[in-house]
Motif scaffolding. Structure first.
Motif, PDB file in Angstrom:
ATOM      1  N   GLU A 111     -12.322 -12.535  -2.449  1.00 58.69           N
ATOM      2  CA  GLU A 111     -12.950 -11.791  -1.356  1.00 58.69           C
ATOM      3  C   GLU A 111     -11.921 -11.391  -0.308  1.00 58.69           C
ATOM      4  N   GLU A 112     -11.000 -12.298  -0.021  1.00 64.76           N
ATOM      5  CA  GLU A 112      -9.953 -12.003   0.967  1.00 64.76           C
ATOM      6  C   GLU A 112      -9.105 -10.815   0.513  1.00 64.76           C
ATOM      7  N   MET A 113      -8.781 -10.779  -0.749  1.00 60.92           N
ATOM      8  CA  MET A 113      -7.970  -9.684  -1.284  1.00 60.92           C
ATOM      9  C   MET A 113      -8.692  -8.344  -1.152  1.00 60.92           C
ATOM     10  N   THR A 114      -9.974  -8.309  -1.509  1.00 57.68           N
ATOM     11  CA  THR A 114     -10.703  -7.040  -1.416  1.00 57.68           C
ATOM     12  C   THR A 114     -10.895  -6.614   0.032  1.00 57.68           C
ATOM     13  N   ARG A 115     -11.100  -7.567   0.903  1.00 57.66           N
ATOM     14  CA  ARG A 115     -11.250  -7.256   2.333  1.00 57.66           C
ATOM     15  C   ARG A 115      -9.957  -6.626   2.873  1.00 57.66           C
ATOM     16  N   GLU A 116      -8.842  -7.238   2.551  1.00 58.21           N
ATOM     17  CA  GLU A 116      -7.548  -6.706   3.001  1.00 58.21           C
ATOM     18  C   GLU A 116      -7.256  -5.357   2.358  1.00 58.21           C
ATOM     19  N   GLY A 117      -7.547  -5.230   1.065  1.00 60.30           N
ATOM     20  CA  GLY A 117      -7.281  -3.982   0.346  1.00 60.30           C
ATOM     21  C   GLY A 117      -8.099  -2.819   0.872  1.00 60.30           C
ATOM     22  N   ALA A 118      -9.325  -3.076   1.303  1.00 61.29           N
ATOM     23  CA  ALA A 118     -10.188  -2.011   1.816  1.00 61.29           C
ATOM     24  C   ALA A 118      -9.568  -1.338   3.037  1.00 61.29           C
ATOM     25  N   ASP A 119      -8.759  -2.067   3.785  1.00 62.91           N
ATOM     26  CA  ASP A 119      -8.107  -1.485   4.965  1.00 62.91           C
ATOM     27  C   ASP A 119      -7.134  -0.374   4.605  1.00 62.91           C
ATOM     28  N   PHE A 120      -6.680  -0.340   3.370  1.00 65.55           N
ATOM     29  CA  PHE A 120      -5.688   0.647   2.960  1.00 65.55           C
ATOM     30  C   PHE A 120      -6.289   1.840   2.228  1.00 65.55           C
ATOM     31  N   LEU A 121      -7.582   1.814   1.976  1.00 64.01           N
ATOM     32  CA  LEU A 121      -8.238   2.935   1.305  1.00 64.01           C
ATOM     33  C   LEU A 121      -8.635   3.974   2.340  1.00 64.01           C
ATOM     34  N   PRO A 122      -8.605   5.259   1.938  1.00 68.39           N
ATOM     35  CA  PRO A 122      -9.028   6.287   2.890  1.00 68.39           C
ATOM     36  C   PRO A 122     -10.509   6.115   3.239  1.00 68.39           C
ATOM     37  N   VAL A 123     -10.805   6.380   4.484  1.00 72.97           N
ATOM     38  CA  VAL A 123     -12.191   6.250   4.937  1.00 72.97           C
ATOM     39  C   VAL A 123     -12.959   7.479   4.450  1.00 72.97           C
ATOM     40  N   THR A 124     -14.053   7.233   3.782  1.00 70.88           N
ATOM     41  CA  THR A 124     -14.913   8.304   3.272  1.00 70.88           C
ATOM     42  C   THR A 124     -16.219   8.267   4.046  1.00 70.88           C
ATOM     43  N   PRO A 125     -17.097   9.253   3.851  1.00 68.91           N
ATOM     44  CA  PRO A 125     -18.365   9.228   4.590  1.00 68.91           C
ATOM     45  C   PRO A 125     -19.112   7.899   4.462  1.00 68.91           C
ATOM     46  N   GLY A 126     -19.043   7.273   3.296  1.00 69.69           N
ATOM     47  CA  GLY A 126     -19.703   5.980   3.120  1.00 69.69           C
ATOM     48  C   GLY A 126     -18.823   4.833   3.582  1.00 69.69           C
ATOM     49  N   GLY A 127     -17.572   5.127   3.906  1.00 69.61           N
ATOM     50  CA  GLY A 127     -16.625   4.094   4.311  1.00 69.61           C
ATOM     51  C   GLY A 127     -15.989   3.415   3.109  1.00 69.61           C
ATOM     52  N   ALA A 128     -14.760   2.979   3.271  1.00 66.30           N
ATOM     53  CA  ALA A 128     -14.073   2.233   2.217  1.00 66.30           C
ATOM     54  C   ALA A 128     -14.733   0.871   2.113  1.00 66.30           C
ATOM     55  N   THR A 129     -15.024   0.469   0.921  1.00 67.11           N
ATOM     56  CA  THR A 129     -15.720  -0.802   0.752  1.00 67.11           C
ATOM     57  C   THR A 129     -14.827  -1.814   0.058  1.00 67.11           C
ATOM     58  N   ASN A 130     -15.177  -3.071   0.242  1.00 67.04           N
ATOM     59  CA  ASN A 130     -14.468  -4.133  -0.455  1.00 67.04           C
ATOM     60  C   ASN A 130     -14.590  -3.946  -1.962  1.00 67.04           C
ATOM     61  N   ALA A 131     -15.756  -3.492  -2.428  1.00 62.90           N
ATOM     62  CA  ALA A 131     -15.970  -3.283  -3.864  1.00 62.90           C
ATOM     63  C   ALA A 131     -15.004  -2.229  -4.403  1.00 62.90           C
ATOM     64  N   ALA A 132     -14.791  -1.161  -3.650  1.00 61.88           N
ATOM     65  CA  ALA A 132     -13.866  -0.117  -4.091  1.00 61.88           C
ATOM     66  C   ALA A 132     -12.447  -0.677  -4.160  1.00 61.88           C
ATOM     67  N   ALA A 133     -12.067  -1.469  -3.183  1.00 66.39           N
ATOM     68  CA  ALA A 133     -10.734  -2.081  -3.194  1.00 66.39           C
ATOM     69  C   ALA A 133     -10.592  -2.991  -4.405  1.00 66.39           C
ATOM     70  N   GLY A 134     -11.648  -3.724  -4.726  1.00 72.90           N
ATOM     71  CA  GLY A 134     -11.634  -4.603  -5.884  1.00 72.90           C
ATOM     72  C   GLY A 134     -11.458  -3.825  -7.175  1.00 72.90           C
ATOM     73  N   ARG A 135     -12.117  -2.673  -7.275  1.00 70.01           N
ATOM     74  CA  ARG A 135     -11.984  -1.846  -8.482  1.00 70.01           C
ATOM     75  C   ARG A 135     -10.565  -1.303  -8.627  1.00 70.01           C
ATOM     76  N   VAL A 136      -9.961  -0.911  -7.522  1.00 70.18           N
ATOM     77  CA  VAL A 136      -8.580  -0.425  -7.562  1.00 70.18           C
ATOM     78  C   VAL A 136      -7.654  -1.552  -8.024  1.00 70.18           C
ATOM     79  N   TYR A 137      -7.826  -2.716  -7.452  1.00 68.35           N
ATOM     80  CA  TYR A 137      -7.000  -3.868  -7.821  1.00 68.35           C
ATOM     81  C   TYR A 137      -7.161  -4.203  -9.310  1.00 68.35           C
ATOM     82  N   GLU A 138      -8.414  -4.277  -9.766  1.00 72.39           N
ATOM     83  CA  GLU A 138      -8.667  -4.600 -11.171  1.00 72.39           C
ATOM     84  C   GLU A 138      -8.043  -3.558 -12.098  1.00 72.39           C
ATOM     85  N   ALA A 139      -8.095  -2.291 -11.709  1.00 79.13           N
ATOM     86  CA  ALA A 139      -7.483  -1.239 -12.517  1.00 79.13           C
ATOM     87  C   ALA A 139      -5.971  -1.416 -12.588  1.00 79.13           C
TER      88      ALA A 139
END
Length: 90
Positions: free
Chosen positions: A52-80
């Protein structure tokens, strides 16, 4: 960038192994490189799911979109990225 994360992790495991013969170098024929590569693959596979800490930190580096960068999106990037590392050839 390094050519292969598996190779980089394997070399780091070799270099920091306290029980290895210090006379051996990574490129020596007697070095059990394949064993270290298998251990490196296992270590990288263990990191496939981010904390959870990793996804929370990673979300800070994703571009903000209308729905906002989410921890889940950061997790998907990391897993990829980890999945791609596991596909690399040492």
């Amino acid at each position: 960038m390094t050519a292969s994360m598996i190779e980089a992790v394997a070399r780091a495991m070799f270099e920091t192994n306290p029980t290895r013969n210090r006379a051996l170098q990574w490129t020596d024929a007697a070095t059990p490189r394949e064993r270290y590569r298998k251990q490196a693959r296992a270590a990288i596979e263990a990191m496939l799911e981010p904390s959870e800490e990793m996804t929370r930190e990673g979300a800070d580096f994703l571009p903000v979109t209308p729905g906002g960068a989410t921890n889940a999106a950061a997790g998907r990037v990391y897993e990829a990225m980890i999945s791609a590392a596991l596909k690399e050839k040492p």
